[in-house]
Design a protein around this motif. Structure first.
Motif, PDB file in Angstrom:
ATOM      1  N   THR A 184     -59.571-106.505 104.801  1.00 20.30           N
ATOM      2  CA  THR A 184     -60.619-105.508 104.579  1.00 20.30           C
ATOM      3  C   THR A 184     -60.638-105.056 103.122  1.00 20.30           C
ATOM      4  O   THR A 184     -61.698-105.020 102.472  1.00 20.30           O
ATOM      5  CB  THR A 184     -60.396-104.297 105.503  1.00 20.30           C
ATOM      6  N   ASN A 185     -59.467-104.720 102.600  1.00 21.31           N
ATOM      7  CA  ASN A 185     -59.383-104.258 101.206  1.00 21.31           C
ATOM      8  C   ASN A 185     -59.824-105.336 100.236  1.00 21.31           C
ATOM      9  O   ASN A 185     -60.510-105.059  99.243  1.00 21.31           O
ATOM     10  CB  ASN A 185     -57.955-103.805 100.880  1.00 21.31           C
ATOM     11  N   PHE A 186     -59.420-106.577 100.519  1.00 24.28           N
ATOM     12  CA  PHE A 186     -59.775-107.693  99.638  1.00 24.28           C
ATOM     13  C   PHE A 186     -61.297-107.835  99.551  1.00 24.28           C
ATOM     14  O   PHE A 186     -61.863-107.954  98.456  1.00 24.28           O
ATOM     15  CB  PHE A 186     -59.143-108.981 100.165  1.00 24.28           C
ATOM     16  N   LEU A 187     -61.984-107.819 100.697  1.00 27.20           N
ATOM     17  CA  LEU A 187     -63.433-107.987 100.704  1.00 27.20           C
ATOM     18  C   LEU A 187     -64.129-106.823  99.998  1.00 27.20           C
ATOM     19  O   LEU A 187     -65.040-107.022  99.190  1.00 27.20           O
ATOM     20  CB  LEU A 187     -63.939-108.103 102.144  1.00 27.20           C
ATOM     21  N   ASN A 188     -63.712-105.600 100.297  1.00 29.73           N
ATOM     22  CA  ASN A 188     -64.390-104.440  99.710  1.00 29.73           C
ATOM     23  C   ASN A 188     -64.146-104.311  98.213  1.00 29.73           C
ATOM     24  O   ASN A 188     -65.038-103.913  97.449  1.00 29.73           O
ATOM     25  CB  ASN A 188     -63.962-103.164 100.437  1.00 29.73           C
ATOM     26  N   GLN A 189     -62.930-104.660  97.764  1.00 27.93           N
ATOM     27  CA  GLN A 189     -62.632-104.573  96.339  1.00 27.93           C
ATOM     28  C   GLN A 189     -63.375-105.636  95.533  1.00 27.93           C
ATOM     29  O   GLN A 189     -63.769-105.397  94.387  1.00 27.93           O
ATOM     30  CB  GLN A 189     -61.122-104.703  96.103  1.00 27.93           C
ATOM     31  N   ASN A 190     -63.568-106.802  96.120  1.00 25.14           N
ATOM     32  CA  ASN A 190     -64.147-107.919  95.370  1.00 25.14           C
ATOM     33  C   ASN A 190     -65.637-108.129  95.581  1.00 25.14           C
ATOM     34  O   ASN A 190     -66.307-108.695  94.701  1.00 25.14           O
ATOM     35  CB  ASN A 190     -63.411-109.215  95.728  1.00 25.14           C
ATOM     36  N   PHE A 191     -66.162-107.677  96.734  1.00 25.41           N
ATOM     37  CA  PHE A 191     -67.523-108.109  97.078  1.00 25.41           C
ATOM     38  C   PHE A 191     -68.483-106.976  97.440  1.00 25.41           C
ATOM     39  O   PHE A 191     -69.639-107.244  97.778  1.00 25.41           O
ATOM     40  CB  PHE A 191     -67.475-109.111  98.232  1.00 25.41           C
ATOM     41  N   ALA A 192     -68.065-105.731  97.419  1.00 24.36           N
ATOM     42  CA  ALA A 192     -68.984-104.621  97.714  1.00 24.36           C
ATOM     43  C   ALA A 192     -70.142-104.642  96.722  1.00 24.36           C
ATOM     44  O   ALA A 192     -69.958-104.877  95.528  1.00 24.36           O
ATOM     45  CB  ALA A 192     -68.246-103.290  97.636  1.00 24.36           C
ATOM     46  N   GLY A 193     -71.346-104.421  97.224  1.00 20.59           N
ATOM     47  CA  GLY A 193     -72.538-104.421  96.381  1.00 20.59           C
ATOM     48  C   GLY A 193     -73.225-105.762  96.270  1.00 20.59           C
ATOM     49  O   GLY A 193     -74.282-105.879  95.645  1.00 20.59           O
ATOM     50  N   LEU A 194     -72.652-106.803  96.891  1.00 22.91           N
ATOM     51  CA  LEU A 194     -73.245-108.141  96.829  1.00 22.91           C
ATOM     52  C   LEU A 194     -73.977-108.462  98.130  1.00 22.91           C
ATOM     53  O   LEU A 194     -73.768-107.826  99.159  1.00 22.91           O
ATOM     54  CB  LEU A 194     -72.161-109.199  96.579  1.00 22.91           C
ATOM     55  N   GLU A 195     -74.822-109.494  98.082  1.00 19.76           N
ATOM     56  CA  GLU A 195     -75.421-110.056  99.286  1.00 19.76           C
ATOM     57  C   GLU A 195     -74.457-111.087  99.862  1.00 19.76           C
ATOM     58  O   GLU A 195     -73.585-111.605  99.159  1.00 19.76           O
ATOM     59  CB  GLU A 195     -76.746-110.739  98.949  1.00 19.76           C
ATOM     60  N   PHE A 196     -74.629-111.420 101.153  1.00 20.92           N
ATOM     61  CA  PHE A 196     -73.709-112.358 101.779  1.00 20.92           C
ATOM     62  C   PHE A 196     -73.785-113.743 101.146  1.00 20.92           C
ATOM     63  O   PHE A 196     -72.787-114.468 101.085  1.00 20.92           O
ATOM     64  CB  PHE A 196     -73.958-112.450 103.290  1.00 20.92           C
ATOM     65  N   ASP A 197     -74.985-114.136 100.663  1.00 21.70           N
ATOM     66  CA  ASP A 197     -75.091-115.427  99.980  1.00 21.70           C
ATOM     67  C   ASP A 197     -74.182-115.452  98.756  1.00 21.70           C
ATOM     68  O   ASP A 197     -73.513-116.463  98.480  1.00 21.70           O
ATOM     69  CB  ASP A 197     -76.536-115.703  99.552  1.00 21.70           C
ATOM     70  N   GLU A 198     -74.169-114.339  98.014  1.00 21.64           N
ATOM     71  CA  GLU A 198     -73.311-114.265  96.831  1.00 21.64           C
ATOM     72  C   GLU A 198     -71.836-114.227  97.233  1.00 21.64           C
ATOM     73  O   GLU A 198     -70.984-114.845  96.578  1.00 21.64           O
ATOM     74  CB  GLU A 198     -73.657-113.005  96.027  1.00 21.64           C
TER      75      GLU A 198
END
Length: 349
Positions: A184-198
């Motif tokens: 959970t932390n990995f995804l939120n730290q690296n990918f918050a604010g992006l679209e799923f394609d990105e």
């Protein structure tokens, strides 16, 4: 309106007789004979001369003779020529125009769209449909994994506009609470604010930071999340008055075809594809019988028009009814409803 010129040129006499035949058939629903055409066309022609012209029209594929009658009825090709070249569209009745203007006022978009669908059905006595606008690409605010059981994990997706989507993931191995927190932390730290394609593109490079056995969970999360957001963003439609079609003799006389039509309404995909085509067109489009490319609509006509928000086309609306419909009345109802819906959905300065 899309133009499909007839393959065979018709002289004025043949055009008048075809126009008269189509109008009589739409009004009465009965095959039209030569004597009726002689009385209604305003042409001083003998029944024998009219029969000769009818034979030519039949050879061109514009009319056909039912086995049980000496009269003739228009074919889909005949309706097409009539709509493109011979139709006189009637102005909308004042009462109908006032009803549309009264109900299609600026309001919540979903409510206005439902109202437009209902009005199309009510005014035509057929089925009214409005395709909702496709939503813009959705960015992710937060993702979270919650363990449900040994190999069942709940994925919670929160978008930047506040929508929440949940998906159940079935995994090949159990994951500990600590592993789910790390993921959970990995995804939120690296990918918050992006679209799923990105996220999908970037996660391939970033996964090396996690243990290899976490990649299954990440891949499952991205696939499930992308599917969830795609479903949310996809076009859908609001359909009203489909039960009206049960009262249309031309359709209700063939219950097998009517069941196919209602299955089309239920599954939506085929009709959405047709309406998406009209979304990209200019003005009113008319699909008569087999022109739709959908077998369930072979006995139907679909009259559509795009609608706009801030000058940009965002969806389409239309009426679904039998090929024997009062085109001169239905076309302006669809056209004006699209214009009024555009106005109601466009913010007023």
């Amino acid at each position: 309106m899309e133009s499909r010129p007839a393959n065979q040129p018709l002289d004025q006499r043949a055009q008048i007789l075809l126009k008269t035949l189509v109008e009589r058939y739409i009004a009465d629903g009965q095959p039209v004979g030569s004597r009726a055409l002689s009385r209604s066309s305003g042409l001083e022609l003998s029944p024998a001369t009219i029969r000769n012209v009818m034979a030519d029209l039949e050879e061109f594929g514009l009319v056909t003779s039912p086995h049980t009658s000496a009269g003739r009825v228009p074919t889909a090709k005949g309706y097409r020529l009539f709509v493109d070249s011979l139709l006189t569209v009637q102005p909308l009745q004042q009462a109908q125009l006032l009803e549309l203007e009264h109900h299609l006022q600026p309001d919540q978009p979903q409510r206005v769209i439902s109202t437009a669908s209902h009005l199309l059905s009510e005014l035509t006595r057929f089925a009214g449909v409005v395709v909702t606008a496709r939503k813009e690409a959705t960015r992710i605010r937060q993702l979270e994994f919650v363990g449900l059981s040994e190999r069942r994990i709940l994925l919670i997706i929160v978008t930047q506009n506040g929508d929440v989507q949940n998906r159940i993931l079935m995994t090949q191995r159990p994951y500990t609470g600590d592993e789910l927190v790390r993921a959970t932390n990995f995804l939120n730290q690296n990918f918050a604010g992006l679209e799923f394609d990105e996220i999908r593109e970037r996660v391939r490079a970033e996964l090396v930071q996690l243990r290899e056995d976490m990649s299954e969970l990440m891949s499952a999360a991205i696939t499930a999340g992308q599917d969830a957001i795609s479903e949310t963003n996809a076009s859908s439609y609001v359909l009203s008055g489909e039960r009206n079609l049960l009262e249309v003799e031309d359709l209700s006389s063939n219950m097998a075809r009517l069941r196919d039509l209602f299955r089309l309404f239920e599954h939506k995909t085929g009709l959405l594809q047709l309406l998406e085509v009209s979304r990209d067109a200019q003005g009113v489009q008319i699909f008569i019988g087999g022109e739709s490319g959908i077998a369930s609509l072979d006995d139907c006509t679909v009259v559509t028009a795009p609608y706009k928000v801030d000058g940009q086309v965002v969806g389409s609306l239309g009426v679904i009814g039998p090929t024997r419909m009062a085109y001169e009345r239905v076309i302006p109802i669809v056209d004006i409803t699209a214009r009024l819906l555009s106005s109601a959905l466009t913010p007023q300065n």
